[in-house]
Design a protein around this motif. Structure first.
Motif, PDB file in Angstrom:
ATOM      1  N   ILE A  49       0.836  -1.207   0.000  1.00 42.05           N
ATOM      2  CA  ILE A  49       0.000   0.000   0.000  1.00 42.05           C
ATOM      3  C   ILE A  49       0.869   1.254   0.000  1.00 42.05           C
ATOM      4  O   ILE A  49       0.613   2.203  -0.754  1.00 42.05           O
ATOM      5  CB  ILE A  49      -0.970  -0.015   1.206  1.00 42.05           C
ATOM      6  N   LEU A  50       1.911   1.269   0.828  1.00 33.66           N
ATOM      7  CA  LEU A  50       2.808   2.429   0.859  1.00 33.66           C
ATOM      8  C   LEU A  50       3.528   2.620  -0.473  1.00 33.66           C
ATOM      9  O   LEU A  50       3.739   3.750  -0.919  1.00 33.66           O
ATOM     10  CB  LEU A  50       3.818   2.290   2.000  1.00 33.66           C
ATOM     11  N   LEU A  51       3.895   1.533  -1.126  1.00 29.59           N
ATOM     12  CA  LEU A  51       4.546   1.618  -2.437  1.00 29.59           C
ATOM     13  C   LEU A  51       3.606   2.217  -3.468  1.00 29.59           C
ATOM     14  O   LEU A  51       4.008   3.079  -4.276  1.00 29.59           O
ATOM     15  CB  LEU A  51       5.033   0.235  -2.878  1.00 29.59           C
ATOM     16  N   ILE A  52       2.361   1.803  -3.453  1.00 28.97           N
ATOM     17  CA  ILE A  52       1.375   2.337  -4.401  1.00 28.97           C
ATOM     18  C   ILE A  52       1.168   3.830  -4.155  1.00 28.97           C
ATOM     19  O   ILE A  52       1.126   4.633  -5.103  1.00 28.97           O
ATOM     20  CB  ILE A  52       0.040   1.557  -4.299  1.00 28.97           C
ATOM     21  N   VAL A  53       1.075   4.221  -2.887  1.00 36.35           N
ATOM     22  CA  VAL A  53       0.905   5.640  -2.551  1.00 36.35           C
ATOM     23  C   VAL A  53       2.123   6.432  -3.026  1.00 36.35           C
ATOM     24  O   VAL A  53       1.980   7.524  -3.591  1.00 36.35           O
ATOM     25  CB  VAL A  53       0.677   5.819  -1.029  1.00 36.35           C
ATOM     26  N   PHE A  54       3.314   5.900  -2.833  1.00 30.86           N
ATOM     27  CA  PHE A  54       4.530   6.592  -3.271  1.00 30.86           C
ATOM     28  C   PHE A  54       4.577   6.738  -4.795  1.00 30.86           C
ATOM     29  O   PHE A  54       4.975   7.790  -5.312  1.00 30.86           O
ATOM     30  CB  PHE A  54       5.768   5.860  -2.764  1.00 30.86           C
ATOM     31  N   VAL A  55       4.189   5.695  -5.522  1.00 27.74           N
ATOM     32  CA  VAL A  55       4.191   5.767  -6.991  1.00 27.74           C
ATOM     33  C   VAL A  55       3.205   6.826  -7.465  1.00 27.74           C
ATOM     34  O   VAL A  55       3.517   7.622  -8.375  1.00 27.74           O
ATOM     35  CB  VAL A  55       3.877   4.383  -7.600  1.00 27.74           C
ATOM     36  N   ILE A  56       2.029   6.877  -6.868  1.00 23.64           N
ATOM     37  CA  ILE A  56       1.044   7.896  -7.248  1.00 23.64           C
ATOM     38  C   ILE A  56       1.597   9.291  -6.946  1.00 23.64           C
ATOM     39  O   ILE A  56       1.485  10.218  -7.758  1.00 23.64           O
ATOM     40  CB  ILE A  56      -0.295   7.649  -6.524  1.00 23.64           C
ATOM     41  N   PHE A  57       2.218   9.428  -5.768  1.00 22.52           N
ATOM     42  CA  PHE A  57       2.819  10.702  -5.376  1.00 22.52           C
ATOM     43  C   PHE A  57       3.910  11.104  -6.370  1.00 22.52           C
ATOM     44  O   PHE A  57       4.008  12.272  -6.760  1.00 22.52           O
ATOM     45  CB  PHE A  57       3.389  10.561  -3.958  1.00 22.52           C
ATOM     46  N   ALA A  58       4.721  10.158  -6.797  1.00 22.95           N
ATOM     47  CA  ALA A  58       5.802  10.447  -7.743  1.00 22.95           C
ATOM     48  C   ALA A  58       5.249  10.867  -9.099  1.00 22.95           C
ATOM     49  O   ALA A  58       5.779  11.778  -9.753  1.00 22.95           O
ATOM     50  CB  ALA A  58       6.696   9.223  -7.899  1.00 22.95           C
ATOM     51  N   LEU A  59       4.184  10.211  -9.555  1.00 21.86           N
ATOM     52  CA  LEU A  59       3.597  10.567 -10.855  1.00 21.86           C
ATOM     53  C   LEU A  59       2.957  11.955 -10.823  1.00 21.86           C
ATOM     54  O   LEU A  59       2.929  12.651 -11.839  1.00 21.86           O
ATOM     55  CB  LEU A  59       2.566   9.517 -11.265  1.00 21.86           C
ATOM     56  N   LEU A  60       2.474  12.388  -9.645  1.00 20.25           N
ATOM     57  CA  LEU A  60       1.846  13.699  -9.538  1.00 20.25           C
ATOM     58  C   LEU A  60       2.870  14.820  -9.381  1.00 20.25           C
ATOM     59  O   LEU A  60       2.547  15.986  -9.601  1.00 20.25           O
ATOM     60  CB  LEU A  60       0.879  13.724  -8.346  1.00 20.25           C
ATOM     61  N   ASN A  61       4.106  14.495  -8.994  1.00 20.74           N
ATOM     62  CA  ASN A  61       5.133  15.511  -8.736  1.00 20.74           C
ATOM     63  C   ASN A  61       6.356  15.301  -9.621  1.00 20.74           C
ATOM     64  O   ASN A  61       7.461  15.099  -9.149  1.00 20.74           O
ATOM     65  CB  ASN A  61       5.545  15.472  -7.256  1.00 20.74           C
ATOM     66  N   THR A  62       6.151  15.389 -10.910  1.00 25.31           N
ATOM     67  CA  THR A  62       7.262  15.172 -11.845  1.00 25.31           C
ATOM     68  C   THR A  62       7.928  16.470 -12.281  1.00 25.31           C
ATOM     69  O   THR A  62       8.910  16.445 -13.020  1.00 25.31           O
ATOM     70  CB  THR A  62       6.772  14.422 -13.090  1.00 25.31           C
ATOM     71  N   ALA A  63       7.427  17.579 -11.817  1.00 23.01           N
ATOM     72  CA  ALA A  63       7.977  18.873 -12.233  1.00 23.01           C
ATOM     73  C   ALA A  63       9.418  19.017 -11.744  1.00 23.01           C
ATOM     74  O   ALA A  63       9.801  18.511 -10.691  1.00 23.01           O
ATOM     75  CB  ALA A  63       7.127  20.005 -11.659  1.00 23.01           C
ATOM     76  N   THR A  64      10.216  19.713 -12.549  1.00 24.68           N
ATOM     77  CA  THR A  64      11.604  19.967 -12.186  1.00 24.68           C
ATOM     78  C   THR A  64      11.665  21.252 -11.368  1.00 24.68           C
ATOM     79  O   THR A  64      11.032  22.251 -11.719  1.00 24.68           O
ATOM     80  CB  THR A  64      12.465  20.109 -13.445  1.00 24.68           C
ATOM     81  N   VAL A  65      12.431  21.185 -10.267  1.00 25.02           N
ATOM     82  CA  VAL A  65      12.568  22.367  -9.412  1.00 25.02           C
ATOM     83  C   VAL A  65      14.025  22.754  -9.325  1.00 25.02           C
ATOM     84  O   VAL A  65      14.928  21.945  -9.508  1.00 25.02           O
ATOM     85  CB  VAL A  65      12.005  22.103  -7.992  1.00 25.02           C
ATOM     86  N   LYS A  66      14.238  24.018  -9.049  1.00 26.60           N
ATOM     87  CA  LYS A  66      15.585  24.550  -8.912  1.00 26.60           C
ATOM     88  C   LYS A  66      15.865  24.702  -7.421  1.00 26.60           C
ATOM     89  O   LYS A  66      15.120  25.373  -6.705  1.00 26.60           O
ATOM     90  CB  LYS A  66      15.648  25.904  -9.616  1.00 26.60           C
ATOM     91  N   VAL A  67      16.944  24.073  -6.946  1.00 28.88           N
ATOM     92  CA  VAL A  67      17.294  24.099  -5.527  1.00 28.88           C
ATOM     93  C   VAL A  67      18.595  24.872  -5.375  1.00 28.88           C
ATOM     94  O   VAL A  67      19.600  24.564  -6.024  1.00 28.88           O
ATOM     95  CB  VAL A  67      17.480  22.660  -4.968  1.00 28.88           C
ATOM     96  N   ASN A  68      18.569  25.890  -4.530  1.00 26.93           N
ATOM     97  CA  ASN A  68      19.760  26.685  -4.261  1.00 26.93           C
ATOM     98  C   ASN A  68      20.495  26.091  -3.052  1.00 26.93           C
ATOM     99  O   ASN A  68      19.952  26.048  -1.952  1.00 26.93           O
ATOM    100  CB  ASN A  68      19.386  28.145  -3.975  1.00 26.93           C
ATOM    101  N   LEU A  69      21.714  25.660  -3.289  1.00 23.57           N
ATOM    102  CA  LEU A  69      22.559  25.126  -2.222  1.00 23.57           C
ATOM    103  C   LEU A  69      23.655  26.146  -1.919  1.00 23.57           C
ATOM    104  O   LEU A  69      23.762  27.171  -2.593  1.00 23.57           O
ATOM    105  CB  LEU A  69      23.160  23.793  -2.652  1.00 23.57           C
ATOM    106  N   LEU A  70      24.483  25.864  -0.949  1.00 26.03           N
ATOM    107  CA  LEU A  70      25.552  26.791  -0.593  1.00 26.03           C
ATOM    108  C   LEU A  70      26.557  26.983  -1.724  1.00 26.03           C
ATOM    109  O   LEU A  70      27.076  28.071  -1.945  1.00 26.03           O
ATOM    110  CB  LEU A  70      26.278  26.295   0.662  1.00 26.03           C
ATOM    111  N   PHE A  71      26.829  25.907  -2.442  1.00 21.25           N
ATOM    112  CA  PHE A  71      27.864  25.952  -3.474  1.00 21.25           C
ATOM    113  C   PHE A  71      27.314  26.162  -4.880  1.00 21.25           C
ATOM    114  O   PHE A  71      28.071  26.287  -5.826  1.00 21.25           O
ATOM    115  CB  PHE A  71      28.714  24.681  -3.437  1.00 21.25           C
ATOM    116  N   GLY A  72      26.001  26.185  -5.039  1.00 19.46           N
ATOM    117  CA  GLY A  72      25.466  26.374  -6.380  1.00 19.46           C
ATOM    118  C   GLY A  72      23.993  26.045  -6.463  1.00 19.46           C
ATOM    119  O   GLY A  72      23.306  25.891  -5.452  1.00 19.46           O
ATOM    120  N   THR A  73      23.526  25.884  -7.682  1.00 17.32           N
ATOM    121  CA  THR A  73      22.117  25.596  -7.942  1.00 17.32           C
ATOM    122  C   THR A  73      22.004  24.252  -8.649  1.00 17.32           C
ATOM    123  O   THR A  73      22.815  23.936  -9.530  1.00 17.32           O
ATOM    124  CB  THR A  73      21.512  26.700  -8.834  1.00 17.32           C
TER     125      THR A  73
END
Length: 127
Positions: A12-36
């Motif tokens: 059940i947790l695996l199915i929930v995670f797969v659904i969550f992953a399919l809904l959040n496929t957008a690419t995001v930009k993360v700012n770290l200390l050494f770069g982006t």
């Protein structure tokens, strides 16, 4: 039964995670200390969850090591044969004392201060 319930919960947790992953496929930009860094949102969330789980594991590990050390010390600490013999002698002595106390009468009458005195009234010598 426990293995089956664990398997069902895992699926059940695996199915929930797969659904969550399919809904959040957008690419995001993360700012770290050494770069982006550009990364998929689901991967970022997964990495953050894994870091949190690692921190919790490390914090619980110190407590578990402490308890294991304490348990090992308790298992190794045994009573010496001398102490056992001493305690058995003490038990025997107390049992003998208990037997002697059982033999003695439980209600002891106090002795009067003057044995010549009696509780009966004195007879008068007058007629």
């Amino acid at each position: 039964m426990k293995k089956q319930s664990t398997l069902i919960v895992s699926i059940i947790l695996l199915i929930v995670f797969v659904i969550f992953a399919l809904l959040n496929t957008a690419t995001v930009k993360v700012n770290l200390l050494f770069g982006t860094v550009k990364t998929p949102l689901v991967l970022l969330i997964l990495i953050c969850m894994l870091i949190g789980a690692l921190i919790i594991y490390l914090l619980s590990l110190t407590n578990r090591l402490k308890v294991t050390k304490e348990l090992k010390a308790l298992r190794e600490s045994k009573v010496s044969p001398k102490e056992v013999a001493k305690l058995r002698q003490q038990i025997d002595r107390l049992q003998k004392e208990n037997a002697q106390l059982k033999k003695t009468p439980t209600s002891v009458q106090p002795a009067s201060a003057h044995p010549a005195e009696s509780s009966q009234p004195a007879k008068s010598s007058q007629p």
